[in-house]
Structure formats: C-alpha cells, structure tokens
Design an enzyme around this catalytic site. Structure first.
Site, PDB file in Angstrom:
ATOM      1  N   ASP B 134      52.772  34.803 -89.711  1.00 34.28           N
ATOM      2  CA  ASP B 134      54.178  35.187 -89.663  1.00 34.28           C
ATOM      3  C   ASP B 134      54.259  36.698 -89.521  1.00 34.28           C
ATOM      4  OD1 ASP B 134      56.875  35.002 -89.629  1.00 34.28           O
ATOM      5  OD2 ASP B 134      57.126  34.635 -91.779  1.00 34.28           O
ATOM      6  N   TYR B 136      56.702  40.287 -88.375  1.00 38.36           N
ATOM      7  CA  TYR B 136      57.860  40.935 -88.994  1.00 38.36           C
ATOM      8  C   TYR B 136      58.482  41.876 -87.983  1.00 38.36           C
ATOM      9  CZ  TYR B 136      60.554  43.252 -92.647  1.00 38.36           C
ATOM     10  OH  TYR B 136      61.563  43.749 -93.436  1.00 38.36           O
ATOM     11  N   HIS B 141      66.177  43.564 -89.504  1.00 35.15           N
ATOM     12  CA  HIS B 141      65.829  43.005 -90.810  1.00 35.15           C
ATOM     13  C   HIS B 141      64.914  43.966 -91.563  1.00 35.15           C
ATOM     14  CE1 HIS B 141      64.638  40.091 -93.875  1.00 35.15           C
ATOM     15  NE2 HIS B 141      63.373  40.381 -93.597  1.00 35.15           N
ATOM     16  N   ARG B 150      64.005  50.874-100.410  1.00 34.82           N
ATOM     17  CA  ARG B 150      63.458  52.232-100.369  1.00 34.82           C
ATOM     18  C   ARG B 150      64.500  53.268 -99.969  1.00 34.82           C
ATOM     19  NH1 ARG B 150      59.536  49.076 -98.146  1.00 34.82           N
ATOM     20  NH2 ARG B 150      60.332  49.472 -96.055  1.00 34.82           N
ATOM     21  N   GLU B 187      64.954  32.431 -93.946  1.00 34.88           N
ATOM     22  CA  GLU B 187      64.673  33.452 -92.942  1.00 34.88           C
ATOM     23  C   GLU B 187      64.791  32.822 -91.565  1.00 34.88           C
ATOM     24  OE1 GLU B 187      60.930  35.400 -93.793  1.00 34.88           O
ATOM     25  OE2 GLU B 187      61.894  36.684 -95.292  1.00 34.88           O
ATOM     26  N   GLU B 189      63.997  32.555 -87.951  1.00 30.71           N
ATOM     27  CA  GLU B 189      62.881  33.026 -87.144  1.00 30.71           C
ATOM     28  C   GLU B 189      62.711  32.187 -85.872  1.00 30.71           C
ATOM     29  OE1 GLU B 189      59.253  33.948 -89.074  1.00 30.71           O
ATOM     30  OE2 GLU B 189      60.175  34.352 -91.031  1.00 30.71           O
ATOM     31  N   ASP B 221      61.833  30.153 -92.615  1.00 27.99           N
ATOM     32  CA  ASP B 221      60.759  30.527 -93.532  1.00 27.99           C
ATOM     33  C   ASP B 221      61.349  30.670 -94.941  1.00 27.99           C
ATOM     34  OD1 ASP B 221      58.441  31.449 -94.703  1.00 27.99           O
ATOM     35  OD2 ASP B 221      58.678  33.498 -93.956  1.00 27.99           O
ATOM     36  N   ARG B 225      62.847  34.793-103.417  1.00 26.53           N
ATOM     37  CA  ARG B 225      62.804  36.258-103.499  1.00 26.53           C
ATOM     38  C   ARG B 225      62.375  36.749-104.877  1.00 26.53           C
ATOM     39  NH1 ARG B 225      62.425  37.305 -98.207  1.00 26.53           N
ATOM     40  NH2 ARG B 225      64.256  36.588 -97.044  1.00 26.53           N
ATOM     41  N   GLN B 228      58.799  36.414-105.007  1.00 22.70           N
ATOM     42  CA  GLN B 228      58.244  37.358-104.032  1.00 22.70           C
ATOM     43  C   GLN B 228      58.165  38.766-104.613  1.00 22.70           C
ATOM     44  OE1 GLN B 228      60.060  36.904-100.169  1.00 22.70           O
ATOM     45  NE2 GLN B 228      59.489  38.954 -99.531  1.00 22.70           N
ATOM     46  N   TYR B 232      54.557  40.196-104.844  1.00 25.37           N
ATOM     47  CA  TYR B 232      54.436  40.880-103.554  1.00 25.37           C
ATOM     48  C   TYR B 232      53.557  42.123-103.634  1.00 25.37           C
ATOM     49  CZ  TYR B 232      56.766  40.411 -99.042  1.00 25.37           C
ATOM     50  OH  TYR B 232      57.078  40.118 -97.738  1.00 25.37           O
ATOM     51  N   LYS B 241      56.359  31.799-100.631  1.00 26.00           N
ATOM     52  CA  LYS B 241      56.640  31.244 -99.312  1.00 26.00           C
ATOM     53  C   LYS B 241      55.805  30.010 -98.971  1.00 26.00           C
ATOM     54  CE  LYS B 241      58.146  35.601 -97.222  1.00 26.00           C
ATOM     55  NZ  LYS B 241      59.251  35.213 -96.314  1.00 26.00           N
ATOM     56  N   THR B 245      58.007  25.314 -95.074  1.00 24.21           N
ATOM     57  CA  THR B 245      58.530  25.986 -93.888  1.00 24.21           C
ATOM     58  C   THR B 245      59.071  24.901 -92.964  1.00 24.21           C
ATOM     59  OG1 THR B 245      56.829  27.689 -94.104  1.00 24.21           O
ATOM     60  CG2 THR B 245      57.973  27.556 -91.992  1.00 24.21           C
ATOM     61  N   THR B 345      61.919  37.525 -89.746  1.00 26.84           N
ATOM     62  CA  THR B 345      63.372  37.327 -89.796  1.00 26.84           C
ATOM     63  C   THR B 345      64.090  38.085 -88.690  1.00 26.84           C
ATOM     64  OG1 THR B 345      63.142  37.176 -92.175  1.00 26.84           O
ATOM     65  CG2 THR B 345      65.376  37.388 -91.302  1.00 26.84           C
ATOM     66  N   GLU B 359      69.720  40.027 -97.234  1.00 29.15           N
ATOM     67  CA  GLU B 359      70.483  41.065 -96.551  1.00 29.15           C
ATOM     68  C   GLU B 359      71.989  40.847 -96.681  1.00 29.15           C
ATOM     69  OE1 GLU B 359      68.466  41.785 -92.430  1.00 29.15           O
ATOM     70  OE2 GLU B 359      67.703  39.919 -93.290  1.00 29.15           O
TER      71      GLU B 359
END
Lengths: 414, 414
Positions: B134, B136, B141, B150, B187, B189, B221, B225, B228, B232, B241, B245, B345, B359
């Site tokens: 997968d 990105y 996204h 961030r 997600e 995709e 997907d 969260r 995650q 992560y 995840k 799927t 995504t 989002e």
C-alpha cells in the site's frame, strides 16, 4: 541419549536429536522433493516413502503424497501431531537398536537409493512463502539503534515493551540519487514458518499459538542502511530491504527445540507487567537457548579466510514466537501455511555480539579491523556472510546449517 | 460509440466500453469461475468458452482452460496482448451489427446458459492475492494528515515528492489496553493487480511497467486510527490495518481506462524536477480521470438511507501506477501475478472531498452531521460504506461496481 547406526560426527548440526526438514534436488534427480538431514547425509523422503519407508507408521499412510511435493507446505499443513509422529518415527528408524530395522538399516537397496551425501544435494526454498512479517523484538538491538539515533534517554520508544514492533530511525532527507548502496548491512534473525492456518476473524489465543508454528530457520535480513534512512521516514523500510532475504535451508521443527526452552534474558518487570493480557503466557520458559554465529568471508578469500563477525543467542529476544503469532492475529488477521514470522535483529550488549554492522561500527563511525588487514564499516562487493546456529551439546546438536550469501557487484541500472 | 444488442441502461457502470473481469458463482452452479459484467448481466466465461464462444478467436484457443479456473490469475498471466484480444473480441460479440453474431447473439441456447442476471451471481475474490503493497501517493491526503499531526509548515516530509511513500503520524504512546477501536476509519484507494511477473534481480523499467498491470479495483483500506497512533511509532501500521481490506468485485482492465488518461492535478515542478530519473515517464498523461463516490449507510437504515460521505478523483494521485511498479522493483524485488499495489488514500482539498474520516472530522474534533440527525466522528457498528467509481460519460461508463462493507459489532476477545 540415543545414538544412530549411521556414523555422525559429534560436531554435526544434524544429530539424531534434530531431524530438520528441507527440499532438495540432485543431478541424478532434478525433481524438487522433501528430505531430512542426518549427519552428513540427506534422507530423500520421496524415495523413502515410495519404497515403504513409512509402512510402520499408520498415521501418515493416507498422507504419503506430501513427500512427493516440491515444497513442505502440504506436510506443514498436516499439523503438529503429524510432524511429531513423522519426526519420532524417523528417529526410531535411524536409531541404533531402534524399531523396524528392516525398513532402512537392514535394507541396503533403499539405503543406497534414499541416503544421499549432503554435498551432492542442492537445497531449495523449503516452503512456498506466503506473507512475511518482520518483527523487532531483539531488545538490545532496539536499544543500541535507539541510542545511535535518539540518544540513551530516548533509546526505546515508550510502547516498545508493550507490543512487538520494529524500528524506524529518524532521518534527515536530502535530494536523493540512485546509486549502489554504500551502507549494505546484515541483520541476524530467527524466523518461524506457520503450519496451521486460522480463519479470518478468528484470533489465535496465546495458549494455542504453539500449534501454528511449524519450525524455525535462520534469517539474514539484508538491509541498505543509506536507502533505509532516506525512505524510512515516515514509511518504514521498503526498497531498503525488499531486494533480498536469505534463510537457512533446513527447517528445524518446533518439537526439536522443546528441550531448549528457557527464559528470555532481556525480559524485565516493565515487560512482564506491561505486556497486554492477550499476550501473557502461562509458562516463563518461552525463549530458546539457541547460539548463533555470524562469520564474514572477505572478498577474495576462501572458506579458510572466514572470521567471526558476532555471536548471539535467541534468549536476547524480548517476545516469544507464540506472542508474535497471537499479536499478529488478535485483530482477526489470518495467517496461512507458509507465512514467515521473523524476530528482527538479535543483538547482545557488547561489541562482538551485535547482529548488524549498524551497531558494530556505530553506523560506520568505528570501522572493524579484519584479520587480512582490511577494515569494514559495512559490506563490500564479494563479501560473504555465513550465519550458523545450534542448540544443545556436542554429539546432540540441533542446528540449522548455513544461512549464507555473497554480495555481488551491482548491475548498473541506467 | 458502438452500442450493444443487449439493452444496457445508460447509467450502468458496465457499458460496452468496459468489459470488466471477475469471479462468480450461482446457486445453480456453486463452482467459482470467470465472468465479465455487461449492463445488468454477467457473461459466464466458463460456459461461454466450453460452448465454442471463442471459436472465432484463434489466439486464445490453446488457453481456454484459464476460463475454467477459480481465479483470474492464469488469465492475467497470459499478458496484456491476450487481455486486449479477449476484451476486444467480447466487445465485438456483444456489439450491435458486430462480428460473429452466430456465436452468441443468434444462439439463444448459449445466451440462456451463459448470460446471468447480476443479482443472481455471487462475486468472489477475482485473483488469489500474492503480496500486497500500500503506497501513499495521494498528495492532498498526505498534506491534510501532515497538517493534523505536524502543522502546515512540516505537513509534507522533504522526501515526499521524490519517492512513493506512506504516512506515519507521530504519536504519544500511553500504557495500552485492548478494546474495540473507537476510531474506525476508511481509506478511499485505487489498486492495481499485477499480471506479468519479473524475475528477482530484474527491475521493471518505467517504459515497460504498463505491461505488468492487469487492471484496477476500488479499495477500502479500513484503519483503526486509535490503534494506529499507538503502534505506528516506530513501526508504521500493522494491527491497525491487518484486520481487513475490501476491494470491488470486477477488475477493470488497463485497456478499458486508456481513453481516460490525463495529467495528475497535484503534480508540480518540485515533483517533476525532483522525481528520480528511473521514475521519469515520457508521456505526461499518466493519471486517470476516474471519479469516486463514497457513501455511508448509517446503522439501521436501508439503501435509501445512504448519503454521500465524499467524492474524489484519481487525478489527485501524485505518482502513476507504472511509477509504483518501477519503484517497487528498482532494487530487483520481484512482483508476481496477483500482487496488489494500492495508491494510498485519495483526497481533495476541501470538506466533501476527503477520503477518510481522519481528515473529514479533523481526527474526530469536528463531527459530521448526518441527514438522519446523527453525527459521526468515525464509524459506528452497523455503518455501511459503499465506494463506487467510474470514468467516462452516460451510456459509456467504465465503472467498478460497489466496494462495500458493513461494520459488525466486535466479538469480545477475552
């Protein structure tokens, strides 16, 4: 301990206590087929089975076809009980004063046909590998790399001891160029093949996880550290590791390692108290006392030019393989026969026990001096890496054979 | 544009311009077998082939067995030229005043046997999935999530536009507990199945990457969260995840999307100049103009209770699928028939075009109001998510069918 009527050198990794399974071919018979290793011989199980070798083992009689398959997947899928029966039966067949001497010991024709000198057999991938998950449960390696990239105060992420995870060194990306890696590294790992699958949505409880582990191989998770630093943030590794992975040729069955259960030597109260309830195990001896040795054979030198890069022990893994199986499936994720679960790099706490050049040379800052006068920060073209490992003592080793690879010069891409 | 002698509603995703491939079974015949979708019918290719349906297509004559397989892997492995011949031939068979009317149009017996109402067929996984990667490459996204975790100044990592990567939001780990996810997300995709494999050590050049892409499916997907965020760092996603799927049932062949090539609408000079030479493509129209719609069907409501969660377009992907194939193999990594490469995504730049609840609700801070008066920050038990997508215009849609799933209550683990 039982002895074999075959002459087996005391130093052999393939003692009567082992009986590891693999896939072989020979010049005379290029067909890929199952075999076990015993001393310096391979027992061709296709030939053995088709000549009544298993005539005294009724429980396998309706499954003999698995010994004519080009991989061990069908044999693995038969489950731990059958693996136990077949391994025990073969031990009895090979054992001095063992049962059923007529089957092989007193059957010179079958001996000649089924017992092949190991140097004359070619090993092949023992199972068709399904999905592959590489964990990061070598605590010392996690700490060592953490110190290199985040300093001693933040060496281990707060979640490290709660769940099996992998490492993601922070990087300072620059504009990339495509070139041969200048930081080609190794990772000393132990890996387990899955035998019994689970249904999607059906987690594997920790107290049943053992049933899903077919056996173990040594693994070298080749890693291009310079590429890894570039792509690692925020991805985690991808092209820095997807170019190749090496495993040892013979699968040591889970049963063969039972006598060598012991406690992890890196576990502590923070781990024992912090681990999630679904990962808590009843017994404490969930690690294995397997000793590893990684040798480097510098470019241009023969086998006599090998020198030890590091030694290690599987006791330096923080989580057990049953814990890896259970964590992988706690969400309902399904594992299939042939899936491969690797430990992540296994390291000790001092130079000579680090399972990667990244640690041993402090990311290239402290080159290693080789006996031939050369130095290494990371691998060079022509270097060979040979990982060996064994449990037990002389005369009764349960070993893996060589997990070996040589670095060839890059093929120019553009 | 050509019309079919079958009556096909103008809104059908399965127009004569499409001819997507899938695997079906029926109550009358539970055997899994290949089929294509046309209008509101499925053409059973097993029945069609075994009754001389391909008699006018010599190039497929020695490969007819692939249409009796329970997956499309063998058909995919035949390569793009054969896919092209078969799809074009089926278009001719189904076309008004097309070639060879005797084969199906004027063959009522075969029509009755091979043409099945879509509601009467059960779809199955179209290919046996091999490895799954997968990516990105949905730039918006990446930016949106980057802002959430961030801030706008560091939203995109410096390496983002140079290589296809995925996201790794930084987290503040706490002592974990095991509980049902409270931040279950989706997600949106697009994913591609690999047809032609490459040998280990043999990278796929960017100008040949197209030959390795069998076709496309929609993908959801599913992502937990809260799990995650915990796992992560530093791993990247794993159990957040790996629980499931969902893909759409019909594979839209790469040929069917050729007319809808266009430029990415998120590429910029930084990307064009910064992309590595091995990823540079001759043509600029390497994206697809595929419109997506994600609907949510709240718990307890029927299909008439569905409402649109978001819309999207495949033009919002920064990298092309050939670039994903080439980047994946630049190290010599081998891809196999059935491997699945997903985009990551796909999001736009404003509310209503975000491909995830993460989002759309700013990580749960801004709940969405549903028509039935409820709100959602993330998914709830019983919620259904239905992704649809199509290229082209009324009467000639090239669509995917529904990529649909419903959230069932968790099964208590302990």
């Amino acid at each position: 301990m039982a002895r074999s009527w075959l002459s087996i050198s005391p130093g052999s990794p393939f003692s009567l206590a082992n009986i590891p399974f693999g896939i072989i071919s020979t010049q005379a018979n290029p067909l890929h087929r199952p075999a076990i290793a015993i001393g310096d011989l391979a027992l061709d199980l296709d030939k053995f089975a088709s000549n009544g070798g298993f005539s005294e083992l009724p429980s396998i009689s309706q499954h003999l076809a698995v010994f004519s398959e080009p991989t061990l997947n069908d044999f693995a899928a038969l489950g731990r009980n059958i693996h136990h029966d077949v391994r025990t039966y073969i031990q009895q067949i090979l054992q001095e004063d063992g049962k059923y001497p007529a089957v092989l010991k007193d059957n010179p024709q079958l001996r000649d046909q089924a017992l092949l000198p190991l140097p004359s057999v070619q090993n092949h991938l023992p199972l068709k590998v399904g999905d592959y998950t590489d964990f990061y449960v070598g605590l010392n390696h996690a700490y060592n790399v953490g110190v290199l990239f985040r300093g001693p105060d933040n060496a281990l992420q707060p979640n490290y001891k709660h769940l099996p995870i992998i490492e993601n060194p922070t990087a300072t990306p620059k504009v990339p160029i495509l070139r041969p890696s200048r930081k080609l590294d190794i990772e000393l790992e132990l890996a387990a093949f899955v035998c019994k699958p689970n249904e999607l949505g059906d987690p594997i409880r920790i107290d049943r996880a053992d049933e899903h582990i077919f056996g173990f191989v040594l693994m070298n998770d080749w890693s291009a550290r310079d590429v890894q630093y570039w792509e690692y943030v925020p991805l985690g590794p991808f092209t820095s590791k997807n170019f190749g992975t090496t495993i040892s040729p013979w699968v040591v069955l889970t049963d063969a390692l039972e006598p060598f259960r012991t406690r992890s030597r890196v576990e502590d109260s923070q781990h024992r108290d912090g681990v999630l309830p679904y990962l808590r195990e009843k017994r404490a001896d969930t690690a294995y006392d397997i000793r590893f040795q990684v040798a480097i054979q510098p470019a241009g030198l023969g086998a006599d030019g090998r020198e030890i890069f590091c030694t290690g022990n599987a006791r330096d893994l923080l989580f057990s393989f049953p814990q890896l199986v259970t964590h992988h499936t706690v969400t309902g994720c399904n594992l299939n026969t042939g899936d491969l679960l690797a430990s992540g790099t296994i390291s000790g706490v001092k130079l000579g026990t680090f399972g990667s050049f990244l640690e041993a040379t402090k990311n290239g800052k402290e080159p290693l001096a080789l006996k031939n006068g050369e130095t290494r920060t990371f691998l060079q073209d022509g270097d060979g890496i040979i990982i060996t490992g064994a449990a037990g003592n002389e005369g009764h080793y349960v070993g893996f054979g060589e997990c070996a690879g040589v670095i060839l010069p890059v093929v120019t891409y553009e």
